[in-house]
Design a protein around this motif. Structure first.
Motif, PDB file in Angstrom:
ATOM      1  N   PRO A 115       0.998  -0.871   0.217  1.00 30.60           N
ATOM      2  CA  PRO A 115      -0.259   0.059   0.368  1.00 30.60           C
ATOM      3  C   PRO A 115       1.037   1.164   0.122  1.00 30.60           C
ATOM      4  CG  PRO A 115      -1.055  -1.308   1.448  1.00 30.60           C
ATOM      5  CD  PRO A 115       0.464  -2.007   0.555  1.00 30.60           C
ATOM      6  N   LYS A 116       1.602   1.469   0.608  1.00 31.03           N
ATOM      7  CA  LYS A 116       2.651   2.442   1.185  1.00 31.03           C
ATOM      8  C   LYS A 116       3.592   2.376  -0.231  1.00 31.03           C
ATOM      9  CE  LYS A 116       6.684   4.198   3.231  1.00 31.03           C
ATOM     10  NZ  LYS A 116       7.229   4.692   2.368  1.00 31.03           N
ATOM     11  N   ASP A 117       3.831   2.031  -1.131  1.00 32.73           N
ATOM     12  CA  ASP A 117       4.582   1.738  -2.379  1.00 32.73           C
ATOM     13  C   ASP A 117       3.198   1.928  -3.728  1.00 32.73           C
ATOM     14  OD1 ASP A 117       6.724   1.003  -1.584  1.00 32.73           O
ATOM     15  OD2 ASP A 117       7.615  -0.403  -2.575  1.00 32.73           O
ATOM     16  N   ILE A 118       2.069   1.818  -3.570  1.00 30.34           N
ATOM     17  CA  ILE A 118       1.433   2.453  -4.161  1.00 30.34           C
ATOM     18  C   ILE A 118       0.754   3.894  -3.838  1.00 30.34           C
ATOM     19  CG2 ILE A 118      -1.361   2.065  -4.742  1.00 30.34           C
ATOM     20  CD1 ILE A 118      -0.820  -0.951  -4.382  1.00 30.34           C
ATOM     21  N   GLU A 119       0.940   4.202  -2.676  1.00 33.26           N
ATOM     22  CA  GLU A 119       0.280   5.511  -2.293  1.00 33.26           C
ATOM     23  C   GLU A 119       1.358   6.299  -3.238  1.00 33.26           C
ATOM     24  OE1 GLU A 119      -0.586   8.001   1.220  1.00 33.26           O
ATOM     25  OE2 GLU A 119      -0.476   5.927   2.189  1.00 33.26           O
ATOM     26  N   ASP A 120       2.739   6.557  -2.800  1.00 36.60           N
ATOM     27  CA  ASP A 120       4.090   6.356  -3.269  1.00 36.60           C
ATOM     28  C   ASP A 120       4.504   6.507  -4.487  1.00 36.60           C
ATOM     29  OD1 ASP A 120       3.833   7.364  -0.182  1.00 36.60           O
ATOM     30  OD2 ASP A 120       5.859   6.017  -0.340  1.00 36.60           O
ATOM     31  N   ARG A 121       3.644   5.962  -5.096  1.00 33.42           N
ATOM     32  CA  ARG A 121       4.010   5.710  -6.645  1.00 33.42           C
ATOM     33  C   ARG A 121       5.630   4.758  -6.907  1.00 33.42           C
ATOM     34  NH1 ARG A 121      -0.221   6.780  -9.244  1.00 33.42           N
ATOM     35  NH2 ARG A 121       0.401   6.469 -11.058  1.00 33.42           N
ATOM     36  N   THR A 122       5.773   4.870  -5.940  1.00 36.84           N
ATOM     37  CA  THR A 122       6.978   4.443  -6.389  1.00 36.84           C
ATOM     38  C   THR A 122       6.628   2.903  -7.045  1.00 36.84           C
ATOM     39  OG1 THR A 122       7.630   5.416  -3.967  1.00 36.84           O
ATOM     40  CG2 THR A 122       8.655   3.086  -4.729  1.00 36.84           C
ATOM     41  N   LEU A 123       6.087   1.883  -6.259  1.00 35.97           N
ATOM     42  CA  LEU A 123       5.847   0.478  -7.235  1.00 35.97           C
ATOM     43  C   LEU A 123       5.441   0.762  -8.858  1.00 35.97           C
ATOM     44  CD1 LEU A 123       5.376  -2.347  -7.136  1.00 35.97           C
ATOM     45  CD2 LEU A 123       2.252  -1.889  -6.790  1.00 35.97           C
ATOM     46  N   TYR A 124       5.130   1.795  -9.271  1.00 40.89           N
ATOM     47  CA  TYR A 124       4.679   2.170 -10.654  1.00 40.89           C
ATOM     48  C   TYR A 124       6.044   2.901 -11.214  1.00 40.89           C
ATOM     49  CZ  TYR A 124       0.364   2.523  -9.500  1.00 40.89           C
ATOM     50  OH  TYR A 124      -0.967   1.863  -8.866  1.00 40.89           O
ATOM     51  N   THR A 125       7.007   3.015 -10.842  1.00 42.42           N
ATOM     52  CA  THR A 125       8.689   3.630 -11.021  1.00 42.42           C
ATOM     53  C   THR A 125       9.291   2.013 -11.659  1.00 42.42           C
ATOM     54  OG1 THR A 125       8.420   5.535  -9.640  1.00 42.42           O
ATOM     55  CG2 THR A 125      10.472   5.372 -10.901  1.00 42.42           C
ATOM     56  N   ILE A 126       9.256   1.541 -10.333  1.00 43.03           N
ATOM     57  CA  ILE A 126      10.141   0.298 -10.617  1.00 43.03           C
ATOM     58  C   ILE A 126       9.563  -0.655 -11.405  1.00 43.03           C
ATOM     59  CG2 ILE A 126      10.788  -1.635  -8.833  1.00 43.03           C
ATOM     60  CD1 ILE A 126      10.396  -0.116  -6.352  1.00 43.03           C
ATOM     61  N   LEU A 127       8.257  -0.528 -11.512  1.00 42.89           N
ATOM     62  CA  LEU A 127       7.559  -1.613 -12.834  1.00 42.89           C
ATOM     63  C   LEU A 127       8.097  -0.885 -13.914  1.00 42.89           C
ATOM     64  CD1 LEU A 127       4.751  -3.465 -10.696  1.00 42.89           C
ATOM     65  CD2 LEU A 127       7.421  -4.333 -10.563  1.00 42.89           C
ATOM     66  N   ALA A 128       8.034   0.239 -13.991  1.00 40.49           N
ATOM     67  CA  ALA A 128       8.654   0.584 -15.784  1.00 40.49           C
ATOM     68  C   ALA A 128      10.068   0.080 -15.989  1.00 40.49           C
ATOM     69  CB  ALA A 128       7.772   2.410 -15.106  1.00 40.49           C
ATOM     70  N   LYS A 129      10.462   0.514 -14.913  1.00 33.54           N
ATOM     71  CA  LYS A 129      11.653  -0.306 -15.522  1.00 33.54           C
ATOM     72  C   LYS A 129      12.471  -2.153 -15.242  1.00 33.54           C
ATOM     73  CE  LYS A 129      13.937   3.018 -12.526  1.00 33.54           C
ATOM     74  NZ  LYS A 129      14.798   3.115 -10.909  1.00 33.54           N
ATOM     75  N   PRO A 130      13.121  -2.729 -16.019  1.00 33.61           N
ATOM     76  CA  PRO A 130      13.152  -3.202 -16.227  1.00 33.61           C
ATOM     77  C   PRO A 130      13.116  -4.913 -14.991  1.00 33.61           C
ATOM     78  CG  PRO A 130      15.373  -3.284 -16.771  1.00 33.61           C
ATOM     79  CD  PRO A 130      14.646  -1.484 -16.303  1.00 33.61           C
ATOM     80  N   VAL A 131      12.249  -4.278 -14.157  1.00 33.97           N
ATOM     81  CA  VAL A 131      12.719  -5.480 -12.861  1.00 33.97           C
ATOM     82  C   VAL A 131      10.834  -6.437 -12.461  1.00 33.97           C
ATOM     83  CG1 VAL A 131      12.218  -5.193 -10.587  1.00 33.97           C
ATOM     84  CG2 VAL A 131      13.350  -4.163 -11.868  1.00 33.97           C
ATOM     85  N   PRO A 132      11.183  -7.705 -13.203  1.00 35.40           N
ATOM     86  CA  PRO A 132      10.337  -8.142 -12.698  1.00 35.40           C
ATOM     87  C   PRO A 132       9.017  -8.124 -11.593  1.00 35.40           C
ATOM     88  CG  PRO A 132      11.889  -9.637 -13.938  1.00 35.40           C
ATOM     89  CD  PRO A 132      12.672  -8.293 -13.852  1.00 35.40           C
ATOM     90  N   ARG A 133       7.794  -8.087 -11.931  1.00 30.69           N
ATOM     91  CA  ARG A 133       7.508  -8.368 -10.041  1.00 30.69           C
ATOM     92  C   ARG A 133       8.055  -9.339  -9.355  1.00 30.69           C
ATOM     93  NH1 ARG A 133       0.769  -7.317 -11.409  1.00 30.69           N
ATOM     94  NH2 ARG A 133       0.968  -5.472 -13.028  1.00 30.69           N
ATOM     95  N   PHE A 134       8.375 -10.800 -10.027  1.00 32.08           N
ATOM     96  CA  PHE A 134       8.654 -11.279  -8.689  1.00 32.08           C
ATOM     97  C   PHE A 134      10.088 -11.132  -8.180  1.00 32.08           C
ATOM     98  CE2 PHE A 134      11.367 -14.904  -7.886  1.00 32.08           C
ATOM     99  CZ  PHE A 134      10.666 -16.290  -7.000  1.00 32.08           C
ATOM    100  N   GLU A 135      10.026 -10.259  -9.036  1.00 33.10           N
ATOM    101  CA  GLU A 135      12.116  -9.658  -8.353  1.00 33.10           C
ATOM    102  C   GLU A 135      11.645  -8.303  -7.319  1.00 33.10           C
ATOM    103  OE1 GLU A 135      14.898  -8.765 -10.988  1.00 33.10           O
ATOM    104  OE2 GLU A 135      15.083 -10.332 -11.921  1.00 33.10           O
ATOM    105  N   TYR A 136      10.681  -7.831  -7.105  1.00 32.55           N
ATOM    106  CA  TYR A 136      10.016  -6.822  -6.640  1.00 32.55           C
ATOM    107  C   TYR A 136       9.830  -7.665  -5.038  1.00 32.55           C
ATOM    108  CZ  TYR A 136       6.688  -3.483  -4.524  1.00 32.55           C
ATOM    109  OH  TYR A 136       6.210  -2.553  -4.276  1.00 32.55           O
ATOM    110  N   LEU A 137       8.672  -8.445  -5.586  1.00 32.08           N
ATOM    111  CA  LEU A 137       7.701  -8.818  -4.355  1.00 32.08           C
ATOM    112  C   LEU A 137       9.666  -9.942  -3.583  1.00 32.08           C
ATOM    113  CD1 LEU A 137       4.827  -9.168  -3.687  1.00 32.08           C
ATOM    114  CD2 LEU A 137       4.978 -11.283  -4.920  1.00 32.08           C
ATOM    115  N   LEU A 138       9.833 -10.657  -3.932  1.00 34.50           N
ATOM    116  CA  LEU A 138      11.168 -11.253  -3.409  1.00 34.50           C
ATOM    117  C   LEU A 138      12.085 -10.388  -2.526  1.00 34.50           C
ATOM    118  CD1 LEU A 138      12.303 -13.759  -2.702  1.00 34.50           C
ATOM    119  CD2 LEU A 138      13.788 -13.776  -4.645  1.00 34.50           C
ATOM    120  N   GLY A 139      12.020  -9.133  -3.290  1.00 36.48           N
ATOM    121  CA  GLY A 139      12.792  -8.651  -3.035  1.00 36.48           C
ATOM    122  C   GLY A 139      12.425  -7.379  -1.544  1.00 36.48           C
TER     123      GLY A 139
END
Length: 297
Positions: A90-114
């Motif tokens: 929720p914090k990453d979605i609210e800050d829009r950090t999630l969209y910035t990270i996933l816009a780069k070549p970062v798969p969702r699996f790596e994001y969630l695992l990290g």
């Protein structure tokens, strides 16, 4: 003569470096939230329990100190895991950090695992510090008990008394018990991460995590009571089986009672308990990933 075409950079399917970067940033973000106030409460609690047991026998002192300390360690790491994990997505979605990270070549699996590894690192640091405080106070109580024995116990029985005090203080059960406490908190964090992938808010995630935590502790008792009843239907048995499959028996992931009373924790019991915790951690994380990967952002 035509210009040479730029060389395409091959994108890695999985990058440990990206996962490590996300995990370290997650750890820093969580530390900035001052979550380590839990450690101050933990230290004050076990120091207070240490003074409270000053009039007990040395066996009672060490039993109460271990019971309070390991119990508090289990509760605080669970709370820390749930609260820290519930805020991640929720914090990453609210800050829009999630969209910035996933816009780069970062798969969702790596994001969630990290993100999950960042929480595990936080829990490791927290439980290491709590263990350090616990061992220091336990050692101080041991030295006090040894000094009292040297002053009060007759010489012919002194060596036996000193050996009993040392055996009652530190034994090989402490480390396996603390490892299981860590795995239990990691399991609760993995469950909270799964809930947060489809929850609408952090509050909802926390409430559901607490409910599942309570169900995990009472399901074994409830199952025995229902199965012992003569009126138990096949539908009820099927429901109990589904609950037992989806939610682990968290009482089986607790070795504190064995440590307090001095029962030996066998290698078979430790491996069985740790394997159960690791299996559910893996299942919860993978299910959370599949839900997260199918989610529209």
């Amino acid at each position: 003569m035509t210009a040479a075409a730029p060389i395409a950079t091959k994108h890695k399917i999985f990058s440990p470096a990206r996962v490590t970067a996300i995990a370290s940033n997650t750890l820093l973000e969580l530390v900035r939230l001052k979550v380590f106030y839990f450690l101050l409460l933990f230290a004050l609690l076990i120091i207070g329990s240490s003074f409270f047991t000053s009039k007990f026998t040395f066996q009672e002192q060490f039993q109460v100190l271990k019971d309070v300390s390991l119990g508090a360690m289990s509760i605080f790491t669970w709370l820390l895991g749930v609260l820290a994990t519930a805020m991640l997505l929720p914090k990453d979605i609210e800050d829009r950090t999630l969209y910035t990270i996933l816009a780069k070549p970062v798969p969702r699996f790596e994001y969630l695992l990290g993100k999950f590894l960042g929480v595990l690192l936080l829990l490791f640091v927290a439980i290491s510090l709590m263990t350090g405080v616990f061992l220091v106070i336990l050692y101080a109580r041991q030295q006090d008990a040894l000094a009292n024995a040297a002053r009060l116990v007759p010489a012919q029985a002194l060596q036996e008394q000193l050996a009993d005090i040392r055996a009652a203080t530190f034994n090989k059960n402490l480390l396996p018990g603390i490892v299981i406490i860590y795995l239990k908190s990691a399991l609760c964090a993995a469950l909270t991460l799964l809930l947060s992938t489809f929850a609408s808010s952090s509050i909802f995630t926390i409430i559901m995590s607490v409910i599942v935590y309570l169900i995990g502790h009472i399901q074994a008792i409830a199952r025995e009571a229902y199965l012992a009843s003569q009126t138990t239907t096949a539908l009820t048995k099927a429901f109990l089986a589904i609950v037992a499959l989806l939610i682990p028996d968290l009482n089986s992931l607790t070795l504190v009672d064995d440590i307090v009373v001095g029962n030996a924790i066998s290698t078979v019991l430790f491996v069985k308990t740790a394997s159960l915790g690791l299996t559910y951690i893996g299942i919860y994380f993978l299910v959370g990933y599949f839900v997260f990967s199918a989610k529209e952002l």
